[in-house]
Design a protein around this motif. Structure first.
Motif, PDB file in Angstrom:
ATOM      1  N   HIS A  39       0.871  -1.176   0.000  1.00 28.08           N
ATOM      2  CA  HIS A  39       0.000   0.000   0.000  1.00 28.08           C
ATOM      3  C   HIS A  39       0.905   1.221   0.000  1.00 28.08           C
ATOM      4  O   HIS A  39       1.551   1.532   0.997  1.00 28.08           O
ATOM      5  CB  HIS A  39      -0.901  -0.016   1.245  1.00 28.08           C
ATOM      6  CG  HIS A  39      -1.700   1.238   1.406  1.00 28.08           C
ATOM      7  ND1 HIS A  39      -1.390   2.202   2.333  1.00 28.08           N
ATOM      8  CD2 HIS A  39      -2.795   1.682   0.764  1.00 28.08           C
ATOM      9  CE1 HIS A  39      -2.258   3.191   2.261  1.00 28.08           C
ATOM     10  NE2 HIS A  39      -3.122   2.902   1.306  1.00 28.08           N
ATOM     11  N   ASN A  41       1.249   4.955   0.145  1.00 26.51           N
ATOM     12  CA  ASN A  41       0.393   6.016   0.667  1.00 26.51           C
ATOM     13  C   ASN A  41       0.625   7.369  -0.004  1.00 26.51           C
ATOM     14  O   ASN A  41      -0.138   8.299   0.204  1.00 26.51           O
ATOM     15  CB  ASN A  41       0.606   6.124   2.179  1.00 26.51           C
ATOM     16  CG  ASN A  41      -0.546   6.785   2.872  1.00 26.51           C
ATOM     17  OD1 ASN A  41      -1.689   6.625   2.485  1.00 26.51           O
ATOM     18  ND2 ASN A  41      -0.248   7.545   3.898  1.00 26.51           N
ATOM     19  N   HIS A  61      -2.418   4.872  -3.029  1.00 24.28           N
ATOM     20  CA  HIS A  61      -3.458   5.640  -2.337  1.00 24.28           C
ATOM     21  C   HIS A  61      -3.309   7.099  -2.762  1.00 24.28           C
ATOM     22  O   HIS A  61      -2.334   7.757  -2.399  1.00 24.28           O
ATOM     23  CB  HIS A  61      -3.274   5.499  -0.827  1.00 24.28           C
ATOM     24  CG  HIS A  61      -4.512   5.760  -0.051  1.00 24.28           C
ATOM     25  ND1 HIS A  61      -4.855   5.015   1.038  1.00 24.28           N
ATOM     26  CD2 HIS A  61      -5.499   6.671  -0.200  1.00 24.28           C
ATOM     27  CE1 HIS A  61      -5.993   5.457   1.539  1.00 24.28           C
ATOM     28  NE2 HIS A  61      -6.391   6.467   0.798  1.00 24.28           N
ATOM     29  N   ARG A  63      -4.429  10.923  -2.809  1.00 28.28           N
ATOM     30  CA  ARG A  63      -5.142  11.905  -1.995  1.00 28.28           C
ATOM     31  C   ARG A  63      -5.126  13.290  -2.625  1.00 28.28           C
ATOM     32  O   ARG A  63      -5.710  14.217  -2.090  1.00 28.28           O
ATOM     33  CB  ARG A  63      -4.488  11.993  -0.617  1.00 28.28           C
ATOM     34  CG  ARG A  63      -4.407  10.691   0.102  1.00 28.28           C
ATOM     35  CD  ARG A  63      -3.569  10.808   1.367  1.00 28.28           C
ATOM     36  NE  ARG A  63      -3.317   9.532   1.970  1.00 28.28           N
ATOM     37  CZ  ARG A  63      -4.204   8.819   2.638  1.00 28.28           C
ATOM     38  NH1 ARG A  63      -5.422   9.273   2.792  1.00 28.28           N
ATOM     39  NH2 ARG A  63      -3.896   7.658   3.141  1.00 28.28           N
ATOM     40  N   ILE A  83      -6.378   3.750  -5.021  1.00 31.14           N
ATOM     41  CA  ILE A  83      -7.456   4.153  -4.113  1.00 31.14           C
ATOM     42  C   ILE A  83      -7.576   5.665  -4.216  1.00 31.14           C
ATOM     43  O   ILE A  83      -6.612   6.382  -3.943  1.00 31.14           O
ATOM     44  CB  ILE A  83      -7.137   3.758  -2.656  1.00 31.14           C
ATOM     45  CG1 ILE A  83      -6.986   2.249  -2.525  1.00 31.14           C
ATOM     46  CG2 ILE A  83      -8.205   4.299  -1.708  1.00 31.14           C
ATOM     47  CD1 ILE A  83      -6.422   1.804  -1.186  1.00 31.14           C
TER      48      ILE A  83
END
Length: 182
Positions: A39, A41, A61, A63, A83
């Motif tokens: 994962h 980040n 991930h 953002r 994600i």
């Protein structure tokens, strides 16, 4: 890997050395712990994990949408999935050619119990000098330019035409990266 994009060749050499060290550590960690998935980040973590050519799928991930096209192009074909924290971020990835079946929206979790009212709403309205029944719209966010708070100000102007008693409250603090241009 603390990335600071720079035209300085010495800075770029330092970045390459740091990336190489991180890749070596990732390979060691995967060999030791044998995870089923990585994962990543942040985009620098995703770059490092995909460059390490690990025998484990990498999930990025995402953002933020302030990511330059060469970064997303480098990750698009190498990450098993992404994600996205919002529909806006997912659309950003689709625009950058990420396949929709590999982009999954997972909203950031919020423990709403932490944000229970500490005092009656009427007290806050009184403190702000507002009538108890005056419509109040509150925006809570850091005032970053890319969040386009100007659109909320434009919407407020439109709403005031039909609801002249409305009030608008902006709550937030400047983050370390924002320029105070708003």
């Amino acid at each position: 890997w603390d990335v600071r994009l720079s035209p300085n060749p010495l800075t770029l050499l330092g970045q390459a050395a740091s990336l190489g060290a991180l890749i070596r550590r990732l390979r060691q960690a995967v060999a030791q712990f044998r995870p089923n998935v990585i994962h990543a980040n942040t985009w620098p973590a995703a770059i490092a994990a995909t460059r390490a050519r690990l025998p484990v799928p990498v999930i990025w991930h995402v953002r933020d949408v302030r990511i330059r096209p060469p970064i997303t192009a480098a990750l698009e074909g190498r990450c098993e999935g992404a994600i996205a924290i919002s529909r806006f971020v997912a659309d950003f990835l689709y625009d950058r050619h990420f396949p929709p079946d590999r982009v999954h929206i997972v909203y950031n979790g919020v423990d709403v119990e932490r944000f229970g009212a500490k005092r009656p709403p009427g007290d806050v309205r009184l403190e702000l000098g507002l009538a108890p029944d005056a419509p109040l719209v509150c925006s809570v966010a850091r005032p970053a330019p890319w969040k386009e708070h100007g659109l909320l100000v434009e919407a407020a102007a439109l709403l005031l035409r039909d609801f002249p008693a409305a009030h608008f409250l902006f709550v937030g603090a400047w983050g370390p990266r924002e320029r105070r241009t708003m």
